[in-house]
Design an enzyme around this catalytic site. Structure first.
Site, PDB file in Angstrom:
ATOM      1  N   GLY A   1       0.043  -9.085  -7.612  1.00  0.00           N
ATOM      2  CA  GLY A   1      -0.364  -8.258  -8.751  1.00  0.00           C
ATOM      3  C   GLY A   1       0.702  -7.252  -9.120  1.00  0.00           C
TER       4      GLY A   1
ATOM      5  N   GLY B   1       4.208  -7.300  -7.431  1.00  0.00           N
ATOM      6  CA  GLY B   1       5.202  -8.350  -7.626  1.00  0.00           C
ATOM      7  C   GLY B   1       4.956  -9.595  -6.794  1.00  0.00           C
TER       8      GLY B   1
ATOM      9  N   ASP C   1      -1.787 -17.180 -13.032  1.00  0.00           N
ATOM     10  CA  ASP C   1      -1.645 -18.530 -13.603  1.00  0.00           C
ATOM     11  C   ASP C   1      -0.468 -18.582 -14.581  1.00  0.00           C
ATOM     12  OD1 ASP C   1      -4.098 -19.193 -12.267  1.00  0.00           O
ATOM     13  OD2 ASP C   1      -5.097 -18.051 -13.843  1.00  0.00           O
TER      14      ASP C   1
HETATM   15  P1  AMP Z   1      -7.151 -15.425 -12.344  1.00  0.00           P
HETATM   16  O1  AMP Z   1      -7.108 -14.143 -13.107  1.00  0.00           O
HETATM   17  O2  AMP Z   1      -5.808 -15.945 -11.961  1.00  0.00           O
HETATM   18  O3  AMP Z   1      -8.105 -15.387 -11.184  1.00  0.00           O
HETATM   19  O4  AMP Z   1      -7.687 -16.550 -13.321  1.00  0.00           O
HETATM   20  C1  AMP Z   1      -8.763 -16.319 -14.126  1.00  0.00           C
HETATM   21  C2  AMP Z   1      -9.167 -17.608 -14.797  1.00  0.00           C
HETATM   22  O5  AMP Z   1      -9.737 -18.498 -13.851  1.00  0.00           O
HETATM   23  C3  AMP Z   1     -10.206 -17.319 -15.841  1.00  0.00           C
HETATM   24  O6  AMP Z   1      -9.683 -17.626 -17.101  1.00  0.00           O
HETATM   25  C4  AMP Z   1     -11.407 -18.181 -15.457  1.00  0.00           C
HETATM   26  O7  AMP Z   1     -11.883 -18.935 -16.534  1.00  0.00           O
HETATM   27  C5  AMP Z   1     -10.897 -19.098 -14.372  1.00  0.00           C
HETATM   28  N1  AMP Z   1     -11.860 -19.250 -13.260  1.00  0.00           N
HETATM   29  C6  AMP Z   1     -12.729 -18.347 -12.776  1.00  0.00           C
HETATM   30  N2  AMP Z   1     -13.419 -18.841 -11.742  1.00  0.00           N
HETATM   31  C7  AMP Z   1     -12.975 -20.105 -11.547  1.00  0.00           C
HETATM   32  C8  AMP Z   1     -13.291 -21.167 -10.626  1.00  0.00           C
HETATM   33  N3  AMP Z   1     -14.215 -21.017  -9.684  1.00  0.00           N
HETATM   34  N4  AMP Z   1     -12.595 -22.316 -10.734  1.00  0.00           N
HETATM   35  C9  AMP Z   1     -11.665 -22.476 -11.667  1.00  0.00           C
HETATM   36  N5  AMP Z   1     -11.325 -21.532 -12.564  1.00  0.00           N
HETATM   37  C10 AMP Z   1     -11.966 -20.365 -12.521  1.00  0.00           C
END
Ligand code: AMP
Length: 302
Positions: free
Chosen positions: A203, A206, A234
Site C-alpha cells: 500500500g 510501496g 491490481d
Molecule cells: P483490491 O483493492 O486489490 O482488493 O481489489 C478490489 C477489487 O476486487 C474490487 O474491484 C472487487 O470487485 C474485487 N473483489 C472483491 N472481492 C473479491 C473476491 N472475493 N474475488 C474476486 N474479486 C473480488
C-alpha cells in the site's frame, strides 16, 4: 508478447471518506487489464452477467483488450461493496454477491492458448490451475491470491504455487501464507514454496521484490490525497506485467523497471474513484511520473 489475465470483472459500490460511488466498473481483472493496456494488447478471461454496461465493454475494446474470453451469462454480474475507514488502509467488505461469478469455469479461446505472459488473478486456486493447464508454453506466469483462499483452499494453493514463478500479493497475505510477520522472513518462506520471485505490495509503503539472490524496494509515490485505494494492487500488477509482456525483458533491470511502472499505475489509480483516473490517463503522464520515481529514489555515494 501477448498477455492473458484471468480474474474478477465486477460492479463495485465504494464508500470512502471522500464520497460514494454506486455500481461502478470494478473487479481485479478490470483494473489489471486497463493498467496493462497502456503497454500493449491484453487478453481478458472472466465472466459477467447480461446486466453489464455495454459502454464499459466498449471501453475495454477501445483500449486493445480482447474480450473473446469473457463469458456473458444470463444473470447478474459480480457485485462487491467496500467501505474504507478514515484510515484508508482499513477496509470492510459490506457485501459480496458472486452471482454469475459463483459458477465461473474459465475456458480459453484457442487464440489465447499461445499467450506468452499469463496473470492469474485472485480466483480459486483450482480455477487458476485450470487456466494454466490450457496455456501451452508461457514465458512468465504471475499470480495473486487472497486471504480467503489461503484459509480455505490451502492444499490447492500450495499445488498452484509450485507452478507460479512470480507471486504478487499484499503484506497481509504474505503474513498469512508464511506465518511470519517480518516481510523478509515471510518472503524467504514463500520462495521455498515454489515461486522464483515475489512482489509484496504494501500500500502506501510501496513494494518489496525478493528473489533468492536479490531484494529491491520501491516506495509508493507520495500523494497528498488518496481518493480511493480500490484496485491499486491490481493496477500495480497490470502495469508491471504489461510492461514485461511488451518489453519481453525479464532481466533484473527489466523487472525493476516493471515494478516502477506498476507503482506508477497504482499511484494514478488511487487518485479518483474506481477506474476513473485511468479513463483520462495518458502514456505521457505515465512516463513523466516514472521519471519522477527516479529522482524520488536516486542518491549517490558521498
Ligand atoms: P483490491 O483493492 O486489490 O482488493 O481489489 C478490489 C477489487 O476486487 C474490487 O474491484 C472487487 O470487485 C474485487 N473483489 C472483491 N472481492 C473479491 C473476491 N472475493 N474475488 C474476486 N474479486 C473480488
Amino acid at each position: 508478447m501477448s498477455l492473458l489475465i484471468v480474474g474478477s470483472v465486477a460492479l463495485d459500490t465504494l464508500e470512502t471518506p471522500h464520497g460514494r460511488a454506486t455500481e461502478v466498473l470494478g473487479g481485479a481483472a478490470s483494473y489489471f487489464s486497463i493498467a496493462a493496456s497502456f503497454f500493449g494488447p491484453v487478453q481478458l478471461v472472466g465472466v459477467i452477467g447480461n446486466d453489464f454496461p455495454r459502454q464499459e465493454l466498449d471501453w475495454f475494446a477501445s483500449r486493445g483488450i480482447d474480450l473473446a474470453g469473457v463469458d456473458v451469462r444470463p444473470g447478474k454480474s459480480l457485485r462487491w461493496t467496500g467501505r474504507y475507514h478514515e484510515d484508508m488502509n482499513v477496509r470492510d467488505t459490506l457485501s459480496f454477491e458472486a452471482n454469475v461469478f459463483e459458477t465461473f469455469a474459465p475456458e480459453l479461446p484457442e487464440a489465447y492458448r499461445g499467450a506468452g505472459f499469463v496473470f492469474l488473478g485472485n480466483i480459486a486456486p483450482t480455477l487458476q490451475a485450470r487456466v494454466l493447464d490450457q496455456v501451452r508454453a508461457p514465458r512468465l506466469v504471475g499470480a495473486d491470491t487472497m486471504n480467503f483462499y489461503i484459509d480455505t483452499a490451502r492444499t490447492d494453493l500450495d499445488a498452484l504455487l509450485r507452478r507460479v514463478p512470480l507471486l504478487m500479493i499484499n503484506d497481509e497475505e504474505a503474513r498469512m501464507l508464511s506465518g511470519e510477520r517480518n516481510m523478509v522472513r515471510a518472503a524467504r518462506r514463500i520462495l521455498a514454496m515454489g515461486p522464483e520471485s515475489i512482489m509484496i505490495k504494501r500500500g502506501e509503503y510501496g513494494v518489496l521484490h525478493f528473489s533468492s539472490k536479490t531484494v529491491f524496494a520501491v516506495p509508493a509515490y507520495p500523494l497528498e490525497e488518496v481518493f480511493d485505494p480500490t484496485g491499486a494492487g491490481d493496477a500495480f500488477a497490470g502495469g508491471a506485467m504489461g510492461y514485461l509482456a511488451n518489453s519481453g525483458d525479464l532481466s533484473p533491470a527489466g523487472i525493476r523497471r516493471a515494478i516502477v511502472y506498476g507503482s506508477v499505475l497504482a499511484s494514478f489509480t488511487v487518485e479518483a474513484f474506481g477506474l476513473d483516473r485511468l479513463r483520462t490517463l495518458t502514456r505521457e503522464e505515465i512516463d513523466r511520473r516514472y521519471r519522477q520515481f527516479i529522482s524520488l529514489t536516486a542518491f549517490d555515494v558521498p
